[in-house]
Write a protein that holds these residues in place. Sequence first.
Motif, PDB file in Angstrom:
ATOM      1  N   THR A  45       0.833  -1.195   0.000  1.00 64.28           N
ATOM      2  CA  THR A  45       0.000   0.000   0.000  1.00 64.28           C
ATOM      3  C   THR A  45       0.872   1.251   0.000  1.00 64.28           C
ATOM      4  N   GLY A  46       2.025   1.160   0.658  1.00 59.37           N
ATOM      5  CA  GLY A  46       2.985   2.261   0.597  1.00 59.37           C
ATOM      6  C   GLY A  46       3.451   2.519  -0.825  1.00 59.37           C
ATOM      7  N   GLY A  47       3.524   1.458  -1.624  1.00 53.98           N
ATOM      8  CA  GLY A  47       3.870   1.621  -3.031  1.00 53.98           C
ATOM      9  C   GLY A  47       2.830   2.442  -3.779  1.00 53.98           C
ATOM     10  N   PHE A  48       1.535   2.218  -3.465  1.00 54.90           N
ATOM     11  CA  PHE A  48       0.476   3.019  -4.081  1.00 54.90           C
ATOM     12  C   PHE A  48       0.630   4.487  -3.701  1.00 54.90           C
ATOM     13  N   VAL A  49       0.947   4.736  -2.444  1.00 53.98           N
ATOM     14  CA  VAL A  49       1.154   6.114  -1.992  1.00 53.98           C
ATOM     15  C   VAL A  49       2.336   6.733  -2.736  1.00 53.98           C
ATOM     16  N   THR A  50       3.394   5.946  -2.912  1.00 52.51           N
ATOM     17  CA  THR A  50       4.583   6.426  -3.614  1.00 52.51           C
ATOM     18  C   THR A  50       4.266   6.799  -5.055  1.00 52.51           C
ATOM     19  N   ILE A  51       3.391   6.030  -5.704  1.00 54.38           N
ATOM     20  CA  ILE A  51       2.998   6.315  -7.080  1.00 54.38           C
ATOM     21  C   ILE A  51       2.384   7.706  -7.196  1.00 54.38           C
ATOM     22  N   ILE A  52       1.644   8.110  -6.168  1.00 53.91           N
ATOM     23  CA  ILE A  52       1.033   9.434  -6.165  1.00 53.91           C
ATOM     24  C   ILE A  52       2.046  10.505  -5.777  1.00 53.91           C
ATOM     25  N   SER A  53       2.806  10.234  -4.730  1.00 52.14           N
ATOM     26  CA  SER A  53       3.643  11.292  -4.146  1.00 52.14           C
ATOM     27  C   SER A  53       4.885  11.615  -4.968  1.00 52.14           C
ATOM     28  N   GLN A  54       5.545  10.612  -5.545  1.00 55.99           N
ATOM     29  CA  GLN A  54       6.777  10.906  -6.282  1.00 55.99           C
ATOM     30  C   GLN A  54       6.550  11.769  -7.519  1.00 55.99           C
ATOM     31  N   PRO A  55       5.581  11.432  -8.395  1.00 55.73           N
ATOM     32  CA  PRO A  55       5.339  12.336  -9.527  1.00 55.73           C
ATOM     33  C   PRO A  55       4.858  13.719  -9.081  1.00 55.73           C
ATOM     34  N   PHE A  91      -1.881  -1.863  15.025  1.00 55.11           N
ATOM     35  CA  PHE A  91      -1.963  -1.990  13.569  1.00 55.11           C
ATOM     36  C   PHE A  91      -2.425  -0.703  12.885  1.00 55.11           C
ATOM     37  N   ILE A  92      -3.493  -0.085  13.373  1.00 49.95           N
ATOM     38  CA  ILE A  92      -4.040   1.106  12.703  1.00 49.95           C
ATOM     39  C   ILE A  92      -3.045   2.272  12.725  1.00 49.95           C
ATOM     40  N   PRO A  93      -2.460   2.636  13.888  1.00 48.05           N
ATOM     41  CA  PRO A  93      -1.442   3.693  13.856  1.00 48.05           C
ATOM     42  C   PRO A  93      -0.230   3.313  12.999  1.00 48.05           C
ATOM     43  N   LEU A  94       0.165   2.040  13.040  1.00 48.49           N
ATOM     44  CA  LEU A  94       1.320   1.617  12.243  1.00 48.49           C
ATOM     45  C   LEU A  94       1.079   1.846  10.759  1.00 48.49           C
ATOM     46  N   ILE A  95      -0.061   1.415  10.259  1.00 48.82           N
ATOM     47  CA  ILE A  95      -0.332   1.559   8.833  1.00 48.82           C
ATOM     48  C   ILE A  95      -0.559   3.026   8.460  1.00 48.82           C
ATOM     49  N   SER A  96      -1.180   3.801   9.349  1.00 50.50           N
ATOM     50  CA  SER A  96      -1.441   5.218   9.062  1.00 50.50           C
ATOM     51  C   SER A  96      -0.143   6.009   8.957  1.00 50.50           C
ATOM     52  N   PHE A  97       0.725   5.853   9.957  1.00 49.43           N
ATOM     53  CA  PHE A  97       1.992   6.592   9.935  1.00 49.43           C
ATOM     54  C   PHE A  97       2.904   6.098   8.814  1.00 49.43           C
ATOM     55  N   ALA A  98       2.860   4.797   8.527  1.00 48.51           N
ATOM     56  CA  ALA A  98       3.681   4.259   7.437  1.00 48.51           C
ATOM     57  C   ALA A  98       3.261   4.862   6.100  1.00 48.51           C
ATOM     58  N   MET A  99       1.952   4.954   5.843  1.00 50.42           N
ATOM     59  CA  MET A  99       1.470   5.515   4.577  1.00 50.42           C
ATOM     60  C   MET A  99       1.878   6.976   4.429  1.00 50.42           C
ATOM     61  N   LEU A 100       1.742   7.743   5.511  1.00 47.42           N
ATOM     62  CA  LEU A 100       2.136   9.150   5.464  1.00 47.42           C
ATOM     63  C   LEU A 100       3.641   9.310   5.288  1.00 47.42           C
ATOM     64  N   LEU A 101       4.400   8.414   5.907  1.00 47.46           N
ATOM     65  CA  LEU A 101       5.853   8.488   5.750  1.00 47.46           C
ATOM     66  C   LEU A 101       6.259   8.156   4.319  1.00 47.46           C
ATOM     67  N   TYR A 102       5.585   7.193   3.694  1.00 46.92           N
ATOM     68  CA  TYR A 102       5.833   6.917   2.282  1.00 46.92           C
ATOM     69  C   TYR A 102       5.581   8.175   1.443  1.00 46.92           C
ATOM     70  N   PHE A 103       4.545   8.937   1.785  1.00 49.59           N
ATOM     71  CA  PHE A 103       4.173  10.112   1.015  1.00 49.59           C
ATOM     72  C   PHE A 103       5.244  11.202   1.088  1.00 49.59           C
ATOM     73  N   PHE A 104       5.881  11.355   2.243  1.00 50.70           N
ATOM     74  CA  PHE A 104       6.839  12.447   2.409  1.00 50.70           C
ATOM     75  C   PHE A 104       8.298  12.019   2.295  1.00 50.70           C
ATOM     76  N   LEU A 105       8.622  10.772   2.630  1.00 52.39           N
ATOM     77  CA  LEU A 105      10.019  10.350   2.607  1.00 52.39           C
ATOM     78  C   LEU A 105      10.475   9.861   1.232  1.00 52.39           C
ATOM     79  N   MET A 106       9.660   9.044   0.571  1.00 50.11           N
ATOM     80  CA  MET A 106      10.098   8.420  -0.674  1.00 50.11           C
ATOM     81  C   MET A 106      10.305   9.402  -1.834  1.00 50.11           C
ATOM     82  N   PRO A 107       9.541  10.515  -1.956  1.00 54.38           N
ATOM     83  CA  PRO A 107       9.823  11.461  -3.039  1.00 54.38           C
ATOM     84  C   PRO A 107      11.182  12.138  -2.925  1.00 54.38           C
ATOM     85  N   ILE A 108      11.793  12.092  -1.735  1.00 54.41           N
ATOM     86  CA  ILE A 108      13.112  12.710  -1.572  1.00 54.41           C
ATOM     87  C   ILE A 108      14.156  11.974  -2.398  1.00 54.41           C
TER      88      ILE A 108
END
Length: 382
Positions: A45-55, A91-108
């Motif tokens: 799911t982090g990969g899906f977030v990355t698809i949006i955030s990197q471009p 589980f819920i906080p883990l997945i929530s923070f992980a998705m947001l971190l994918y959004f801000f960390l991976m585009p770097i």
Amino acid sequence: MNAPQLLRGFNFLYFALLAIFIPFLPVYLAGQGLNPGQIGFIVGTGGFVTIISQPLWGMISDRTKTIRKVLLLLLLFAGILGYSLYASDRFIPLISFAMLLYFFLMPIDPLTESLNFRVAEAHGVSYGSIRTYGALGYAVMSLLAGYVMSYFGGHILAPLFAGIVLLSLVTTWAMPDAPVSGKPVTLGSLKAFLGNKETVLFLVLVLISSIPARMNDTFLGVYISELGGKPELVGQAWFLAAGSEILVFALSFWWLRKGQELMIISISGFFYFMRFFLSVWLTDPQQLVFLQFLQILTFPVFYSAAIQYLYSIVPAEWRATGQTVLALLFFGISGIVASYAGGALYNAFGGKSLYVCISGMSFAGFVFGLILYRLSRKERNV
């Protein structure tokens, strides 16, 4: 301090952050009681977030003609979210923070690689002389994170992550921005680039080759644990893998030849196949750790050649976006397939069967790369 030196320091720090996130997130999640299927779901799911955030962030950088200011914003949010992620155990906080971190960390990552290439060109130094420090940061932090996680528990990664982000912010604040293209940014030039047959075939090659690599990145730590290894062995594995990249990046000016990128990518595909095929037969986790030294002939060779080839075919004004497309395939789309499919395979058949599959996919990438190389030579000779 001059721009290349500051950028080397930033590469060291940013890739240290990636070392805490990419190899140790699955290990941390497993330590919180999640199974491989759930881990695969989060990473996929982090990969899906990355698809949006990197471009998105790549185009913001190209449109605003600044990389440095975008990096500052992304790092600030990444620091807050990374601390929150590794301080969580449900589980819920883990997945929530992980998705947001994918959004801000991976585009770097693609922005940093674009910055590396532009600064290297502007200052007359090799790309590898800058990128080497990223490999060094990844190697050092992989080893350190593995040991501190073993001795102090997984939550120690929270202050460690936040501390490195603070250093990264200070370094980024001191850095000059990247030289920008004088050409106007137009959607027409981007469409021409993405619609080119040569570009499409190259991107398909990247996708085929990156899916097995990302499966290994996601589940190597879990596989080492399955064989009886502790978190420090995971750290040692990534230390060897990332440490082996240092010499390759440092000597890229010597071995990376223009016009031979597709052949070089194919050779790296063959060694990916060898690395994963040998992983099938190892039962001692320490031997699996030593095998990661084959990274010296896989990722740094593949990625350096891919970047050089990409920059030879992408319009100058769309370089940050072009770099983003490359990273999107390697860390985004391929990460989705690798995590979901890899998690399902691992749950159903175990680690050995997973490595049988990814070795076969790597061999397919090797063959496809040779085919593209032959086609490109024929076109040049016409």
